[in-house]
Design a protein around this motif. Structure first.
Motif, mmCIF file in Angstrom:
data_model
loop_
_atom_site.group_PDB
_atom_site.id
_atom_site.type_symbol
_atom_site.label_atom_id
_atom_site.label_comp_id
_atom_site.label_asym_id
_atom_site.label_seq_id
_atom_site.Cartn_x
_atom_site.Cartn_y
_atom_site.Cartn_z
ATOM 1 N N LYS A 41 0.845 -1.195 0.000
ATOM 2 C CA LYS A 41 0.000 0.000 0.000
ATOM 3 C C LYS A 41 0.882 1.248 0.000
ATOM 4 C CE LYS A 41 -3.899 2.061 2.282
ATOM 5 N NZ LYS A 41 -5.161 1.727 1.756
ATOM 6 N N GLY A 42 0.610 2.152 -0.921
ATOM 7 C CA GLY A 42 1.379 3.387 -1.032
ATOM 8 C C GLY A 42 2.564 3.292 -1.981
ATOM 9 N N TRP A 43 2.840 2.124 -2.529
ATOM 10 C CA TRP A 43 3.951 1.956 -3.468
ATOM 11 C C TRP A 43 3.440 2.041 -4.894
ATOM 12 C CZ3 TRP A 43 8.527 -1.629 -2.178
ATOM 13 C CH2 TRP A 43 8.953 -1.396 -0.874
ATOM 14 N N ASN A 44 4.353 2.336 -5.825
ATOM 15 C CA ASN A 44 3.997 2.379 -7.241
ATOM 16 C C ASN A 44 3.775 0.958 -7.766
ATOM 17 O OD1 ASN A 44 4.125 5.140 -7.479
ATOM 18 N ND2 ASN A 44 6.256 5.147 -8.107
ATOM 19 N N PRO A 45 2.892 0.794 -8.753
ATOM 20 C CA PRO A 45 2.630 -0.536 -9.313
ATOM 21 C C PRO A 45 3.859 -1.111 -10.028
ATOM 22 C CG PRO A 45 0.936 1.032 -9.958
ATOM 23 C CD PRO A 45 2.021 1.813 -9.306
ATOM 24 N N VAL A 46 3.998 -2.435 -9.940
ATOM 25 C CA VAL A 46 5.117 -3.160 -10.548
ATOM 26 C C VAL A 46 4.548 -4.153 -11.556
ATOM 27 C CG1 VAL A 46 7.044 -4.709 -10.087
ATOM 28 C CG2 VAL A 46 6.461 -2.935 -8.435
ATOM 29 N N GLY A 47 5.205 -4.273 -12.721
ATOM 30 C CA GLY A 47 4.768 -5.192 -13.760
ATOM 31 C C GLY A 47 4.958 -6.641 -13.360
ATOM 32 N N ILE A 48 4.006 -7.486 -13.724
ATOM 33 C CA ILE A 48 4.067 -8.899 -13.372
ATOM 34 C C ILE A 48 5.186 -9.604 -14.118
ATOM 35 C CG2 ILE A 48 2.832 -11.089 -13.538
ATOM 36 C CD1 ILE A 48 0.283 -9.594 -13.012
ATOM 37 N N ARG A 49 5.247 -9.447 -15.420
ATOM 38 C CA ARG A 49 6.251 -10.138 -16.232
ATOM 39 C C ARG A 49 7.595 -9.412 -16.277
ATOM 40 N NH1 ARG A 49 3.462 -12.710 -21.574
ATOM 41 N NH2 ARG A 49 2.286 -14.297 -20.464
ATOM 42 N N SER A 50 7.548 -8.105 -16.489
ATOM 43 C CA SER A 50 8.788 -7.355 -16.710
ATOM 44 C C SER A 50 9.440 -6.866 -15.423
ATOM 45 C CB SER A 50 8.513 -6.150 -17.615
ATOM 46 O OG SER A 50 7.663 -5.234 -16.955
ATOM 47 N N GLU A 107 8.937 -4.062 -14.275
ATOM 48 C CA GLU A 107 9.058 -2.614 -14.477
ATOM 49 C C GLU A 107 8.180 -1.872 -13.471
ATOM 50 O OE1 GLU A 107 7.770 0.600 -17.923
ATOM 51 O OE2 GLU A 107 7.512 -1.524 -18.271
ATOM 52 N N ILE A 108 8.726 -0.828 -12.879
ATOM 53 C CA ILE A 108 7.964 -0.019 -11.929
ATOM 54 C C ILE A 108 7.301 1.119 -12.690
ATOM 55 C CG2 ILE A 108 8.104 1.475 -9.914
ATOM 56 C CD1 ILE A 108 10.489 -0.185 -8.994
ATOM 57 N N LEU A 109 5.995 1.205 -12.550
ATOM 58 C CA LEU A 109 5.218 2.234 -13.232
ATOM 59 C C LEU A 109 5.191 3.473 -12.355
ATOM 60 C CD1 LEU A 109 3.515 2.572 -15.802
ATOM 61 C CD2 LEU A 109 1.538 1.948 -14.458
ATOM 62 N N ASP A 110 5.625 4.599 -12.902
ATOM 63 C CA ASP A 110 5.659 5.841 -12.144
ATOM 64 C C ASP A 110 4.268 6.458 -12.132
ATOM 65 O OD1 ASP A 110 6.603 8.006 -10.707
ATOM 66 O OD2 ASP A 110 7.152 9.112 -12.525
ATOM 67 N N VAL A 111 3.663 6.498 -10.956
ATOM 68 C CA VAL A 111 2.326 7.065 -10.797
ATOM 69 C C VAL A 111 2.445 8.269 -9.886
ATOM 70 C CG1 VAL A 111 -0.018 6.628 -10.026
ATOM 71 C CG2 VAL A 111 1.307 4.780 -11.034
#
Length: 109
Positions: free
Chosen positions: A46-55, A57-61
């Motif tokens: 909670k409170g962290w940026n979303p992370v890609g399942i396969r890659s 990769e951290i999505l900057d929100v």
């Protein structure tokens, strides 16, 4: 002669309605497009940026409340409702029904 103008007027109105319906159908069909899900993003905590399942990769929100997101084959990434679209898989073909405030609503085949 009066009946001729009445028939011409009615025919003109019907042609106008037909053209309006065709234009409306074209505009609506271009808004709804079939795409393939390339990546799903979920926040690790909670409170962290979303992370890609396969890659990974951290999505900057930039929002305060990061949510889930999906990346599609058209190159666009949209936020989605985490609970509603949890069972959608990467590689699945879906239809984008509507986009409101960068949040997308999807539909399966």
């Amino acid at each position: 002669m009066k009946t001729f103008w009445m028939k011409t007027t009615i025919l003109g109105l019907l042609v106008f309605v037909l053209v309006s319906l065709v234009i409306t159908k074209v505009v609506v069909s271009t808004e709804e497009e079939w795409v393939v899900i390339e990546e799903k993003y979920f926040p690790e905590r909670k409170g962290w940026n979303p992370v890609g399942i396969r890659s990974g990769e951290i999505l900057d929100v930039s929002k305060r409340n990061p949510s889930c997101a999906m990346k599609f084959d058209n190159g666009r990434t949209f936020s989605v409702d985490c609970d509603k679209y949890l069972d959608f898989t990467v590689g699945e073909k879906v239809k984008i029904v509507s986009i409101e405030n960068n949040k997308v609503k999807l539909r399966r085949k």
